[in-house]
Scaffold this motif. Structure first.
Motif, PDB file in Angstrom:
ATOM      1  N   SER A  83       0.815  -1.219   0.000  1.00  0.00           N
ATOM      2  CA  SER A  83       0.000   0.000   0.000  1.00  0.00           C
ATOM      3  C   SER A  83       0.846   1.266   0.000  1.00  0.00           C
ATOM      4  O   SER A  83       0.303   2.374  -0.082  1.00  0.00           O
ATOM      5  N   GLY A  84       2.180   1.113   0.124  1.00  0.00           N
ATOM      6  CA  GLY A  84       3.050   2.280   0.177  1.00  0.00           C
ATOM      7  C   GLY A  84       2.940   3.036   1.486  1.00  0.00           C
ATOM      8  O   GLY A  84       3.094   4.260   1.533  1.00  0.00           O
ATOM      9  N   LEU A  85       2.690   2.297   2.572  1.00  0.00           N
ATOM     10  CA  LEU A  85       2.483   2.916   3.874  1.00  0.00           C
ATOM     11  C   LEU A  85       3.534   2.476   4.890  1.00  0.00           C
ATOM     12  O   LEU A  85       4.121   1.404   4.768  1.00  0.00           O
ATOM     13  N   VAL A  86       3.711   3.311   5.894  1.00  0.00           N
ATOM     14  CA  VAL A  86       4.374   2.942   7.139  1.00  0.00           C
ATOM     15  C   VAL A  86       3.396   3.340   8.239  1.00  0.00           C
ATOM     16  O   VAL A  86       2.963   4.491   8.295  1.00  0.00           O
ATOM     17  N   VAL A  87       3.014   2.384   9.080  1.00  0.00           N
ATOM     18  CA  VAL A  87       2.066   2.662  10.154  1.00  0.00           C
ATOM     19  C   VAL A  87       2.799   2.579  11.486  1.00  0.00           C
ATOM     20  O   VAL A  87       3.437   1.568  11.791  1.00  0.00           O
ATOM     21  N   VAL A  88       2.715   3.654  12.259  1.00  0.00           N
ATOM     22  CA  VAL A  88       3.339   3.699  13.582  1.00  0.00           C
ATOM     23  C   VAL A  88       2.294   3.262  14.600  1.00  0.00           C
ATOM     24  O   VAL A  88       1.226   3.860  14.712  1.00  0.00           O
ATOM     25  N   ASP A  89       2.615   2.202  15.338  1.00  0.00           N
ATOM     26  CA  ASP A  89       1.702   1.615  16.312  1.00  0.00           C
ATOM     27  C   ASP A  89       2.119   2.069  17.708  1.00  0.00           C
ATOM     28  O   ASP A  89       3.168   1.673  18.207  1.00  0.00           O
ATOM     29  N   LEU A  90       1.309   2.923  18.309  1.00  0.00           N
ATOM     30  CA  LEU A  90       1.579   3.420  19.659  1.00  0.00           C
ATOM     31  C   LEU A  90       0.752   2.600  20.632  1.00  0.00           C
ATOM     32  O   LEU A  90      -0.474   2.745  20.713  1.00  0.00           O
ATOM     33  N   ASP A 144      11.710   5.214  -2.558  1.00  0.00           N
ATOM     34  CA  ASP A 144      12.983   4.566  -2.878  1.00  0.00           C
ATOM     35  C   ASP A 144      13.560   3.779  -1.706  1.00  0.00           C
ATOM     36  O   ASP A 144      14.718   3.356  -1.741  1.00  0.00           O
ATOM     37  N   VAL A 145      12.744   3.572  -0.648  1.00  0.00           N
ATOM     38  CA  VAL A 145      13.226   2.858   0.536  1.00  0.00           C
ATOM     39  C   VAL A 145      12.235   1.745   0.876  1.00  0.00           C
ATOM     40  O   VAL A 145      11.029   1.977   0.894  1.00  0.00           O
ATOM     41  N   ARG A 146      12.757   0.544   1.131  1.00  0.00           N
ATOM     42  CA  ARG A 146      11.894  -0.573   1.511  1.00  0.00           C
ATOM     43  C   ARG A 146      12.066  -0.827   3.014  1.00  0.00           C
ATOM     44  O   ARG A 146      13.063  -1.400   3.444  1.00  0.00           O
ATOM     45  N   TYR A 157       7.171   0.865  23.520  1.00  0.00           N
ATOM     46  CA  TYR A 157       5.776   0.770  23.085  1.00  0.00           C
ATOM     47  C   TYR A 157       5.505   1.508  21.769  1.00  0.00           C
ATOM     48  O   TYR A 157       4.368   1.898  21.497  1.00  0.00           O
ATOM     49  N   VAL A 158       6.548   1.710  20.986  1.00  0.00           N
ATOM     50  CA  VAL A 158       6.404   2.297  19.651  1.00  0.00           C
ATOM     51  C   VAL A 158       6.897   1.267  18.639  1.00  0.00           C
ATOM     52  O   VAL A 158       8.092   0.990  18.559  1.00  0.00           O
ATOM     53  N   ASP A 159       5.969   0.678  17.884  1.00  0.00           N
ATOM     54  CA  ASP A 159       6.294  -0.283  16.840  1.00  0.00           C
ATOM     55  C   ASP A 159       5.951   0.325  15.490  1.00  0.00           C
ATOM     56  O   ASP A 159       5.195   1.308  15.403  1.00  0.00           O
ATOM     57  N   THR A 160       6.484  -0.232  14.429  1.00  0.00           N
ATOM     58  CA  THR A 160       6.113   0.217  13.086  1.00  0.00           C
ATOM     59  C   THR A 160       5.786  -0.987  12.222  1.00  0.00           C
ATOM     60  O   THR A 160       6.331  -2.074  12.409  1.00  0.00           O
ATOM     61  N   ARG A 161       4.890  -0.772  11.267  1.00  0.00           N
ATOM     62  CA  ARG A 161       4.476  -1.813  10.333  1.00  0.00           C
ATOM     63  C   ARG A 161       4.688  -1.311   8.912  1.00  0.00           C
ATOM     64  O   ARG A 161       4.192  -0.250   8.542  1.00  0.00           O
ATOM     65  N   ALA A 162       5.416  -2.074   8.136  1.00  0.00           N
ATOM     66  CA  ALA A 162       5.648  -1.743   6.729  1.00  0.00           C
ATOM     67  C   ALA A 162       5.606  -3.066   5.947  1.00  0.00           C
ATOM     68  O   ALA A 162       4.653  -3.830   6.099  1.00  0.00           O
ATOM     69  N   TRP A 163       6.640  -3.376   5.162  1.00  0.00           N
ATOM     70  CA  TRP A 163       6.653  -4.639   4.425  1.00  0.00           C
ATOM     71  C   TRP A 163       6.686  -5.800   5.413  1.00  0.00           C
ATOM     72  O   TRP A 163       7.471  -5.799   6.353  1.00  0.00           O
ATOM     73  N   LEU A 194      11.901  10.523  11.566  1.00  0.00           N
ATOM     74  CA  LEU A 194      11.474   9.180  11.913  1.00  0.00           C
ATOM     75  C   LEU A 194      12.078   8.159  10.946  1.00  0.00           C
ATOM     76  O   LEU A 194      12.473   7.061  11.351  1.00  0.00           O
ATOM     77  N   LEU A 195      12.189   8.534   9.674  1.00  0.00           N
ATOM     78  CA  LEU A 195      12.849   7.661   8.701  1.00  0.00           C
ATOM     79  C   LEU A 195      14.280   7.376   9.133  1.00  0.00           C
ATOM     80  O   LEU A 195      14.757   6.240   9.025  1.00  0.00           O
ATOM     81  N   SER A 196      14.957   8.397   9.649  1.00  0.00           N
ATOM     82  CA  SER A 196      16.329   8.214  10.111  1.00  0.00           C
ATOM     83  C   SER A 196      16.389   7.195  11.247  1.00  0.00           C
ATOM     84  O   SER A 196      17.282   6.344  11.297  1.00  0.00           O
ATOM     85  N   HIS A 197      15.416   7.253  12.166  1.00  0.00           N
ATOM     86  CA  HIS A 197      15.351   6.283  13.263  1.00  0.00           C
ATOM     87  C   HIS A 197      15.176   4.863  12.716  1.00  0.00           C
ATOM     88  O   HIS A 197      15.789   3.918  13.215  1.00  0.00           O
ATOM     89  N   LEU A 198      14.330   4.725  11.696  1.00  0.00           N
ATOM     90  CA  LEU A 198      14.027   3.396  11.163  1.00  0.00           C
ATOM     91  C   LEU A 198      15.186   2.830  10.347  1.00  0.00           C
ATOM     92  O   LEU A 198      15.388   1.618  10.301  1.00  0.00           O
ATOM     93  N   GLN A 199      15.938   3.718   9.705  1.00  0.00           N
ATOM     94  CA  GLN A 199      17.068   3.251   8.895  1.00  0.00           C
ATOM     95  C   GLN A 199      18.315   3.015   9.737  1.00  0.00           C
ATOM     96  O   GLN A 199      19.195   2.247   9.334  1.00  0.00           O
ATOM     97  N   ASN A 200      18.385   3.673  10.891  1.00  0.00           N
ATOM     98  CA  ASN A 200      19.566   3.541  11.751  1.00  0.00           C
ATOM     99  C   ASN A 200      19.138   3.207  13.176  1.00  0.00           C
ATOM    100  O   ASN A 200      19.321   4.011  14.099  1.00  0.00           O
TER     101      ASN A 200
END
Length: 304
Positions: A83-90, A144-146, A157-163, A194-200
């Protein structure tokens, strides 16, 4: 307890698809996909050339959605990756809603602290409130980022959902309540900070923090759970699912003997499996299967 409404759930699935979000049916009142797994794959239809996972079978086709939801009052699952989404689960710690402001910080508190440190306000975007009192914040993923799932690596208690991830969509119901869209704002781009947190992500320790199960588990059961979940967290691709299966099987006997609650074991292994890179659905299926087998086949405690 809210009762599933078939027409409302079909409408929710169609509305999500109209946004370009790929959906798949979840168990009525539950969070797991009803689409068959690899072990039960008939190797026909879409799977004639080999098993096709639920993420690839999720769809935005209205006709396929109507056909699927005509078979039952299924909850709606969003597949963020396609879906081209990133969902942050709090998330909310168990018991948080009863304990009030004196309880430990929840995911929303942790996320607010992240926003403040980054020097940015809480982002305005499409938001769903979960039955437990948590929140799902929807963002568009960088083209351009998977990105893949994370579990607690961004903040407590902060999760993320993507691929590889599954998100229960607005309109779905569980015995605890309804998933409700509380902010219908357009979905905004994932913030750069937030992208920086997820990539590093920060380096994970091999051993997770001690599990807190006060008054509910024996010492030996708690130690075994800490040891087995740490092994799952440290497992590598290719052996993650087998390690999760073995770990959950090892704990099943303690559940059968009444030394630890089953839900505590399931929650701990779910977090460990997702942290190792497995999808939420894959984790849940493996954990349930392993515990069912272990509880059914374990010897009495007196004979162990």
């Amino acid at each position: 307890m809210p009762q599933p409404n078939p027409s409302a759930l079909l409408s929710a699935a169609l509305q999500a698809a109209a946004r370009g979000w790929y959906v798949h049916p979840l168990r009525p009142g539950g969070k797991g996909s009803v689409l068959h797994g690899e072990r039960a794959c008939p190797r026909t239809g879409e799977c004639a050339g080999g098993h096709v996972k639920w993420e690839q079978r999720a769809t935005t086709d209205p006709d396929r959605i109507r056909a699927a939801w005509s078979a039952g009052a299924f909850n709606v699952g969003n597949a963020p990756g396609p879906s081209g989404l990133v969902v942050v689960d709090l998330d909310v710690p168990k018991g948080q809603e009863q304990k009030g402001s004196s309880a430990a910080p929840c995911g929303a508190t942790s996320f607010m602290a992240l926003c403040e440190r980054a020097g940015h306000p809480w982002p305005t975007t499409y938001t769903v409130r979960t039955p437990s009192g948590g929140m799902h914040l929807y963002f568009t993923a960088p083209p351009d980022v998977r990105l893949h799932n994370t579990a607690g690596t961004v903040a407590p208690y902060v999760d993320t959902r993507a691929w590889g991830g599954n998100v229960v969509a607005a309109g779905s119901t569980t015995p605890q309540g309804v998933y409700e869209a509380v902010d219908e704002a357009p979905v905004t781009a994932l913030p750069a900070w937030l992208l920086s947190h997820l990539q590093n992500p920060p380096t994970r320790e091999a051993t997770p923090a001690p599990l807190l199960i006060p008054g509910q588990a024996t010492r030996r059961a708690t130690v075994a759970l800490e040891r087995e979940t740490a092994a799952v967290c440290g497992s590598s691709e290719g052996g993650r699912n087998n390690r999760l299966l073995a770990g959950a099987r090892a704990l099943g006997r303690f559940v059968a003997w009444g030394e630890i609650p089953r839900d505590a074991v399931e929650e701990a292994f779910q977090g460990a499996g997702e942290a190792a890179g497995l999808s939420p659905t894959e984790c849940g299926t493996t954990i349930r299967s392993a515990l069912d087998w272990s509880i059914r086949t374990c010897r009495p405690r007196e004979a162990a």
